[in-house]
Design a protein around this motif. Structure first.
Motif, PDB file in Angstrom:
ATOM      1  N   PRO A  45      42.464  36.710  38.639  1.00 38.09           N
ATOM      2  CA  PRO A  45      41.425  36.821  37.611  1.00 38.09           C
ATOM      3  C   PRO A  45      40.042  37.043  38.215  1.00 38.09           C
ATOM      4  CG  PRO A  45      42.046  34.523  37.903  1.00 38.09           C
ATOM      5  CD  PRO A  45      42.999  35.332  38.742  1.00 38.09           C
ATOM      6  N   LEU A  46      39.374  38.088  37.758  1.00 39.99           N
ATOM      7  CA  LEU A  46      38.005  38.321  38.212  1.00 39.99           C
ATOM      8  C   LEU A  46      37.039  37.354  37.525  1.00 39.99           C
ATOM      9  CD1 LEU A  46      38.032  42.222  38.302  1.00 39.99           C
ATOM     10  CD2 LEU A  46      38.091  40.643  40.237  1.00 39.99           C
ATOM     11  N   GLU A  47      37.372  36.957  36.313  1.00 34.78           N
ATOM     12  CA  GLU A  47      36.651  35.879  35.637  1.00 34.78           C
ATOM     13  C   GLU A  47      37.532  34.648  35.768  1.00 34.78           C
ATOM     14  OE1 GLU A  47      33.653  36.205  34.481  1.00 34.78           O
ATOM     15  OE2 GLU A  47      33.574  38.384  34.797  1.00 34.78           O
ATOM     16  N   ALA A 166      47.491  41.994  42.122  1.00 38.76           N
ATOM     17  CA  ALA A 166      47.961  41.495  43.417  1.00 38.76           C
ATOM     18  C   ALA A 166      49.438  41.815  43.645  1.00 38.76           C
ATOM     19  CB  ALA A 166      47.735  39.985  43.509  1.00 38.76           C
ATOM     20  N   GLN A 167      50.060  42.527  42.713  1.00 41.17           N
ATOM     21  CA  GLN A 167      51.470  42.923  42.755  1.00 41.17           C
ATOM     22  C   GLN A 167      52.403  41.742  42.547  1.00 41.17           C
ATOM     23  OE1 GLN A 167      51.962  45.184  46.386  1.00 41.17           O
ATOM     24  NE2 GLN A 167      50.959  46.981  45.509  1.00 41.17           N
ATOM     25  N   PHE A 168      52.394  40.760  43.467  1.00 40.37           N
ATOM     26  CA  PHE A 168      53.281  39.610  43.348  1.00 40.37           C
ATOM     27  C   PHE A 168      52.494  38.312  43.494  1.00 40.37           C
ATOM     28  CE2 PHE A 168      55.918  43.010  45.265  1.00 40.37           C
ATOM     29  CZ  PHE A 168      56.876  43.126  44.279  1.00 40.37           C
ATOM     30  N   PHE A 176      43.836  31.026  44.633  1.00 43.21           N
ATOM     31  CA  PHE A 176      42.691  31.730  44.055  1.00 43.21           C
ATOM     32  C   PHE A 176      42.815  31.892  42.543  1.00 43.21           C
ATOM     33  CE2 PHE A 176      43.280  33.365  48.417  1.00 43.21           C
ATOM     34  CZ  PHE A 176      42.097  32.884  48.964  1.00 43.21           C
ATOM     35  N   GLY A 177      43.853  31.278  41.973  1.00 39.93           N
ATOM     36  CA  GLY A 177      44.041  31.351  40.535  1.00 39.93           C
ATOM     37  C   GLY A 177      44.926  32.495  40.091  1.00 39.93           C
ATOM     38  N   THR A 178      45.660  33.102  41.014  1.00 35.67           N
ATOM     39  CA  THR A 178      46.544  34.211  40.655  1.00 35.67           C
ATOM     40  C   THR A 178      47.552  33.773  39.610  1.00 35.67           C
ATOM     41  OG1 THR A 178      46.329  35.050  42.902  1.00 35.67           O
ATOM     42  CG2 THR A 178      48.115  35.954  41.581  1.00 35.67           C
ATOM     43  N   GLU A 179      47.740  34.626  38.614  1.00 34.69           N
ATOM     44  CA  GLU A 179      48.657  34.334  37.514  1.00 34.69           C
ATOM     45  C   GLU A 179      49.774  35.365  37.490  1.00 34.69           C
ATOM     46  OE1 GLU A 179      46.000  34.812  34.306  1.00 34.69           O
ATOM     47  OE2 GLU A 179      44.947  32.907  34.634  1.00 34.69           O
TER      48      GLU A 179
END
Length: 222
Positions: A45-47, A166-168, A176-179
């Motif tokens: 997420p950029l936000e 981020a692909q995966f 970093f909060g990747t969903e």
């Protein structure tokens, strides 16, 4: 995934990214590429990007000199190089040639972290409208790739991007909060993002960049 049936060109690559596909090779020496369209897509997420207090301190200390698009070929070579966790790579000679061509056309970008004149970390990816597709990163010094990612996110926010693919999802990116986003929802997000005007800013104003990085601390992860 599907096996390649035709020659892959930079133009075909861009069309594929626009609809949610990306290519990989089975190994560094493989001669065949295949297309991936995961059921779950990793999105940073950029936000709401999670910047921990510890990493925020490291960024403020500026242990590395950060540049963008100064050493694209070196970054992709380092990403393809053997590392302790894996001696092989999905980046083969054709992948490298395609991304070098995309970089030459202004569609692929890199962030570099330098310790003196030594390249110690970085990442690269593709930009298309307001979408940035992160491909790979590497680190040869503490936090080098993480700091490069922070600088990427700040540049994307300044440039008006709305999607960082981020692909995966991985344990490393989760901090970093990747969903994980289901394929159908991801493609809805993608369709909007690629039509959004945006610009990759390789050399933003230093004060604006610092302020954008500071703004990332508003939602720390620890």
């Amino acid at each position: 995934m599907s096996r390649r049936q035709m020659e892959i060109t930079p133009e075909l690559m861009l069309r594929a990214y626009r609809i949610g596909l990306f290519p990989m090779a089975e190994s560094r020496d493989a001669r065949t590429l295949y297309w991936l369209d995961p059921e779950q897509r990793g999105v940073i997420p950029l936000e709401g990007f999670h910047l921990s207090r510890r990493l925020a301190r490291r960024v403020r200390q500026a242990p590395y000199r950060i540049t963008a698009n100064h050493a694209f070929a070196a970054v992709i070579a380092e990403c393809a190089a053997p590392r302790p966790s894996s001696t092989d790579s999905w980046i083969n000679a054709e992948i490298r040639a395609l991304f070098l061509a995309l970089h030459g056309q202004g569609h692929a970008h890199s962030i570099e972290a330098w310790e003196g004149e030594r390249l110690v970390g970085g990442l690269y990816g593709v930009s298309l409208g307001g979408a940035f597709f992160g491909e790979s990163m590497f680190s040869r010094a503490d936090d080098a790739s993480k700091i490069a990612l922070v600088h990427l996110v700040a540049r994307l926010r300044l440039g008006g991007f709305t999607l960082l693919d981020a692909q995966f999802q991985t344990a490393h990116l989760a901090q970093f909060g990747t969903e994980e986003v289901p394929r159908a929802l991801y493609k809805q997000m993608l369709a909007v993002a690629v039509e959004t005007p945006a610009r990759f800013i390789a050399e933003p104003d230093a004060a604006l960049l610092a302020a954008e990085i500071e703004a990332l601390r508003s939602t720390p992860s620890e």
